[in-house]
Motif scaffolding. Structure first.
Motif, PDB file in Angstrom:
ATOM      1  N   ASP A   1      -6.815  -2.944   4.431  1.00 36.94           N
ATOM      2  CA  ASP A   1      -7.946  -3.331   4.536  1.00 36.94           C
ATOM      3  C   ASP A   1      -8.022  -4.838   5.290  1.00 36.94           C
ATOM      4  O   ASP A   1      -8.956  -5.207   5.821  1.00 36.94           O
ATOM      5  CB  ASP A   1      -8.744  -3.833   3.165  1.00 36.94           C
ATOM      6  CG  ASP A   1      -7.920  -4.701   2.484  1.00 36.94           C
ATOM      7  OD1 ASP A   1      -6.632  -4.741   2.473  1.00 36.94           O
ATOM      8  OD2 ASP A   1      -8.161  -5.501   1.521  1.00 36.94           O
ATOM      9  N   GLN A   2      -6.925  -5.509   5.447  1.00 36.21           N
ATOM     10  CA  GLN A   2      -6.601  -6.562   6.221  1.00 36.21           C
ATOM     11  C   GLN A   2      -5.236  -6.830   6.455  1.00 36.21           C
ATOM     12  O   GLN A   2      -4.359  -6.510   5.666  1.00 36.21           O
ATOM     13  CB  GLN A   2      -7.303  -7.762   5.371  1.00 36.21           C
ATOM     14  CG  GLN A   2      -6.893  -8.087   4.026  1.00 36.21           C
ATOM     15  CD  GLN A   2      -7.481  -9.209   3.509  1.00 36.21           C
ATOM     16  OE1 GLN A   2      -7.543 -10.560   4.082  1.00 36.21           O
ATOM     17  NE2 GLN A   2      -8.251  -9.005   2.206  1.00 36.21           N
ATOM     18  N   ASP A   3      -4.842  -7.967   7.538  1.00 39.55           N
ATOM     19  CA  ASP A   3      -3.451  -8.035   7.726  1.00 39.55           C
ATOM     20  C   ASP A   3      -2.999  -9.155   6.669  1.00 39.55           C
ATOM     21  O   ASP A   3      -3.721  -9.755   6.031  1.00 39.55           O
ATOM     22  CB  ASP A   3      -3.637  -8.923   9.199  1.00 39.55           C
ATOM     23  CG  ASP A   3      -2.023  -8.865   9.539  1.00 39.55           C
ATOM     24  OD1 ASP A   3      -1.286 -10.013   9.027  1.00 39.55           O
ATOM     25  OD2 ASP A   3      -1.677  -8.206  10.343  1.00 39.55           O
TER      26      ASP A   3
ATOM     27  N   ASP B   1       0.859  -1.224  -0.109  1.00 43.50           N
ATOM     28  CA  ASP B   1       0.174   0.094  -0.090  1.00 43.50           C
ATOM     29  C   ASP B   1       0.772   1.217   0.105  1.00 43.50           C
ATOM     30  O   ASP B   1       0.182   2.128  -0.186  1.00 43.50           O
ATOM     31  CB  ASP B   1      -0.796  -0.084   1.408  1.00 43.50           C
ATOM     32  CG  ASP B   1      -0.127   0.395   2.615  1.00 43.50           C
ATOM     33  OD1 ASP B   1       0.937  -0.647   2.633  1.00 43.50           O
ATOM     34  OD2 ASP B   1      -0.529   0.754   3.348  1.00 43.50           O
TER      35      ASP B   1
ATOM     36  N   ASP C   1      -3.329 -12.555   6.652  1.00 44.26           N
ATOM     37  CA  ASP C   1      -4.623 -13.259   6.291  1.00 44.26           C
ATOM     38  C   ASP C   1      -4.659 -13.322   4.874  1.00 44.26           C
ATOM     39  O   ASP C   1      -5.195 -14.284   4.169  1.00 44.26           O
ATOM     40  CB  ASP C   1      -5.757 -12.421   6.649  1.00 44.26           C
ATOM     41  CG  ASP C   1      -5.757 -12.348   8.079  1.00 44.26           C
ATOM     42  OD1 ASP C   1      -5.585 -13.530   9.058  1.00 44.26           O
ATOM     43  OD2 ASP C   1      -6.170 -11.351   8.871  1.00 44.26           O
ATOM     44  N   VAL C   2      -4.129 -12.583   4.117  1.00 45.84           N
ATOM     45  CA  VAL C   2      -3.811 -12.434   2.775  1.00 45.84           C
ATOM     46  C   VAL C   2      -2.901 -13.766   2.369  1.00 45.84           C
ATOM     47  O   VAL C   2      -3.439 -14.592   1.347  1.00 45.84           O
ATOM     48  CB  VAL C   2      -3.258 -11.297   2.121  1.00 45.84           C
ATOM     49  CG1 VAL C   2      -3.148 -11.628   0.631  1.00 45.84           C
ATOM     50  CG2 VAL C   2      -4.133 -10.072   2.289  1.00 45.84           C
TER      51      VAL C   2
ATOM     52  N   PHE D   1      -4.749  -2.917  -1.910  1.00 43.79           N
ATOM     53  CA  PHE D   1      -5.455  -3.502  -0.848  1.00 43.79           C
ATOM     54  C   PHE D   1      -5.440  -5.172  -0.945  1.00 43.79           C
ATOM     55  O   PHE D   1      -5.076  -5.745  -1.960  1.00 43.79           O
ATOM     56  CB  PHE D   1      -7.049  -3.374  -1.094  1.00 43.79           C
ATOM     57  CG  PHE D   1      -7.271  -1.883  -0.836  1.00 43.79           C
ATOM     58  CD1 PHE D   1      -7.676  -1.320   0.295  1.00 43.79           C
ATOM     59  CD2 PHE D   1      -7.465  -0.952  -1.860  1.00 43.79           C
ATOM     60  CE1 PHE D   1      -7.813  -0.067   0.549  1.00 43.79           C
ATOM     61  CE2 PHE D   1      -7.477   0.193  -1.936  1.00 43.79           C
ATOM     62  CZ  PHE D   1      -7.774   0.957  -0.456  1.00 43.79           C
ATOM     63  N   GLY D   2      -5.582  -5.756   0.311  1.00 47.31           N
ATOM     64  CA  GLY D   2      -5.401  -7.306   0.295  1.00 47.31           C
ATOM     65  C   GLY D   2      -6.381  -8.109  -0.738  1.00 47.31           C
ATOM     66  O   GLY D   2      -6.083  -8.909  -1.276  1.00 47.31           O
ATOM     67  N   LYS D   3      -7.742  -7.732  -0.585  1.00 45.94           N
ATOM     68  CA  LYS D   3      -8.662  -8.344  -1.333  1.00 45.94           C
ATOM     69  C   LYS D   3      -8.471  -8.200  -2.929  1.00 45.94           C
ATOM     70  O   LYS D   3      -8.408  -9.204  -3.730  1.00 45.94           O
ATOM     71  CB  LYS D   3     -10.148  -7.611  -1.342  1.00 45.94           C
ATOM     72  CG  LYS D   3     -11.175  -8.022  -2.288  1.00 45.94           C
ATOM     73  CD  LYS D   3     -11.473  -9.628  -2.151  1.00 45.94           C
ATOM     74  CE  LYS D   3     -12.714  -9.932  -2.619  1.00 45.94           C
ATOM     75  NZ  LYS D   3     -12.601  -9.824  -4.110  1.00 45.94           N
TER      76      LYS D   3
ATOM     77  N   SER E   1      -4.945 -16.984   2.710  1.00 42.48           N
ATOM     78  CA  SER E   1      -5.960 -17.119   1.603  1.00 42.48           C
ATOM     79  C   SER E   1      -5.280 -17.539   0.391  1.00 42.48           C
ATOM     80  O   SER E   1      -5.696 -18.601  -0.258  1.00 42.48           O
ATOM     81  CB  SER E   1      -6.738 -15.766   1.397  1.00 42.48           C
ATOM     82  OG  SER E   1      -7.361 -15.453   2.566  1.00 42.48           O
TER      83      SER E   1
END
Length: 646
Positions: A475-477, A425, A480-481, A451-453, A484
């Protein structure tokens, strides 16, 4: 009796109808509540929207406006409702155009999209993109909802971008004109410098052959040596000038590299002998032919050899080593001279920077190594130096064996890098990564996600060769990415993070990261670690299995056989084991092990931290009791060593 029965039936029917009425009333109240809630939500959205919003009837009379319209008109809602939308003095766009668009929308039963310019009471202007949405009842337009999106910043950015494009085009034309002038100057310079030197070089050999007096012969020899050195310096200067303006060209042909190396080493051997130096040649019995400019390859090797002889002490040792590595050939010139500091190494291939000090002989302009770098890269190869003060230097360059000009396997991944997803980011970090790839891997296609998504979608859709992942995403750690990604892909993931604690390194590797780099990072460190991962994905049959006692490692797959078990290692774990097995029974320092694993300069603290995590993972796979290791041992303050397995 009958009458009573009829009355009972009537009473039951009335009760049933009363119950039904109550149920319907309850439903109506609930519907009313939901409607009120919906209206309240709509009102909140209407009043707090960043867009300019108004309702008008089919005649253009204002039904309602939001606060942004009040601000634009400089009037309250109460004063605006019931008036025609064109009655207000806010239009910089021609009102006739606005009214015509509105009339066409109503008459032809269609929405419209255009661009308008308004002016606030204080004189500031805005540009909006309005859209008219027709609200109908029984197929008749009842009212119109007009949404106007403020696009002022975007339009001004577009105008600024257009100005910058024009400026860039003008500057490019100026640069092209300047390049033409420099080409003409280079040609004139070559003529002016070479013309007076030509008769000197042409006559000096004849003069020496005629002289019989030893003193005069020595003077003439000095003149010849000086003239030859001057000719070399002029050629270097002109070559650098050509490379800077992009007109330095090669004349590639099929070249017997082994012959070129031997001939070049033989030509400088007398110079080394006069200085009492040993000059050793370590080459295989045969080498594949390559597509190259023979004179330029000879020029590069000759320059490196001359530097080694000049800067190595009397009775020193110089070694030329040639070997094939993957799809390329590697040439190394090693010496045991004074060495070069890390700060000097960073600039040693820059023109006019004489980073090497000491030695004997003429210093030159500091162009030789810069020209070597240019010539090697024109061939599709790489040139680099490894050195430590007091321990000598190794200058090496790679050349591709293939005729396609693809870089050699030891400097770039065996698999050509095509797609890289960068999930980061921070714009400055993104730019730093982009610049690193532009200079060293320009063929790579970088796809960036903030962003992670967004990054997950890119990884899934593009199936990249490698992923660079930041842990601190908006948006997220990042962990977590990573988790996924591992649900659907085995793509190598190299983590970038400011989190330097061992806990985070361990956690990322446990979740499936292939490597972990702590910010700030060096460009060379990042690219080297990426290369390690990419080479690890491409199997090669160039390296034979490594055996150490009852342990055997396949370097092409990093599969370890130990005590009858097949153990799969990660790329980094495999490279650690490879180096420890090759040095079994003796300590290996953290610095040497890190250099062997990642092949680049590195921050000592971060390297030790990463090595500890990877070694702990190895111990969990190999040791009976990882908490009390018997195989991979730690020598405090020094590094690790591998006890030779029985």
């Amino acid at each position: 009796m009958g009458s009573n029965r009829d009355n009972d039936l009537l009473i039951r029917r009335l009760k049933s109808e009363l119950h039904e009425c109550r149920r319907m009333l309850k439903e109506l109240k609930e519907a009313e509540r939901k409607l009120n809630l919906s209206e309240e939500r709509f009102r909140l959205m209407f009043e707090n929207s960043n867009d300019l919003v108004l309702f008008v009837d089919r005649e253009g009379m204002i039904i309602d406006v939001n606060p942004r319209i009040e601000e634009l008109a400089g009037q309250s809602r109460d004063r605006m409702v019931g008036r025609h939308f064109a009655d207000f003095d806010v239009y910089k766009t021609d009102k006739k155009k606005v009214l015509e668009l509105f009339r066409e929308a109503v008459e032809h039963d269609q929405n419209f999209y255009t661009e308008l310019e308004f002016m606030y009471p204080d004189g500031n202007t805005i540009i909006v993109e309005p859209s008219a949405n027709l609200i109908k009842k029984e197929d008749q337009v009842e009212s119109i909802l007009v949404l106007m999106k403020d696009v002022t910043d975007r339009k001004r950015s577009e105008e600024k971008l257009a100005e910058l494009y024009k400026l860039e085009r003008d500057l490019r034309q100026q640069i092209e004109e300047e390049m033409k002038r420099r080409v003409e100057f280079s040609r004139a310079l070559a003529h002016e410098l070479k013309t007076p030197l030509t008769p000197v070089l042409a006559s000096i050999d004849s003069l020496i052959s005629e002289l019989r007096d030893e003193r005069l012969c020595n003077l003439a020899t000095n003149i010849r040596r000086g003239a030859n050195n001057l000719n070399v310096r002029i050629n270097e200067l002109l070559d650098i000038e050509k490379s800077e303006i992009g007109i330095l060209e090669l004349n590639p042909e099929s070249v017997d590299l082994l012959h070129v190396v031997r001939e070049t080493v033989d030509s400088v051997a007398p110079m080394a002998v006069r200085r009492g130096q040993s000059l050793n040649l370590d080459v295989p019995n045969s080498l594949p032919w390559i597509q190259a400019d023979e004179s330029r390859i000879e020029q590069v090797l000759l320059n490196l050899l001359n530097n080694a002889i000049q800067y190595t002490q009397q009775d020193g040792m110089i070694r030329v080593k040639v070997r094939t590595v993957g799809d390329g050939v590697l040439i190394e010139v090693q010496d045991n001279g004074p060495g070069i500091s890390k700060s000097q190494q960073e600039h040693i291939f820059e023109p006019y920077r004489r980073a090497i000090t000491g030695g004997s002989g003429s210093g030159g302009l500091g162009l030789g190594l810069a020209l070597c770098k240019t010539l090697v890269e024109l061939h599709g190869g790489k040139v680099w130096v490894k050195s430590k003060l007091g321990k000598g230097s190794t200058f090496a360059f790679s050349l591709p064996l293939a005729t396609t000009g693809e870089p050699a396997a030891d400097s770039l991944p065996a698999k050509k890098l095509q797609r890289v997803v960068v999930i980061e980011d921070d714009p400055e970090t993104q730019d730093a990564i982009s610049l690193a790839f532009q200079s060293d891997w320009p063929e790579a296609e970088l796809m960036k996600a903030t962003f992670g998504k967004e990054g997950l979608d890119l990884v899934e859709a593009e199936e990249p060769d490698i992923v660079i992942l930041d842990l601190g995403l908006p948006d997220q750690d990042g962990l977590d990415v990573l988790r996924s990604i591992r649900l659907f892909s085995s793509v190598p993931v190299v983590v970038l993070s400011v989190r330097h604690e061992e806990f985070w390194v361990t956690k990322a590797l446990d979740l499936g990261a292939n490597d972990y780099i702590v910010k700030p990072f060096r460009k060379s460190e990042l690219l080297s670690r990426l290369r390690v991962q990419l080479r690890g994905r491409t199997a090669t049959d160039q390296e034979s299995p490594i055996t150490c006692g009852t342990m055997q490692l396949d370097p092409s797959t990093f599969q370890l056989t130990y005590r009858g078990n097949q153990i799969n290692l990660t790329v980094v774990e495999g490279r650690i084991m490879q180096y420890l097995m090759m040095n079994a029974g003796r300590p290996t320092t953290y610095d040497r092990l890190a250099e062997a694993v990642w092949e680049s300069e590195h921050d000592e603290y971060d390297a030790i931290n990463s090595l500890r995590v990877h070694v702990r993972s190895l111990r969990r796979k190999l040791e009976v009791d990882p908490s009390s290791p018997k195989m991979i041992l730690t020598k405090p303050g020094v590094g690790y060593w591998l006890a030779r397995p029985e």
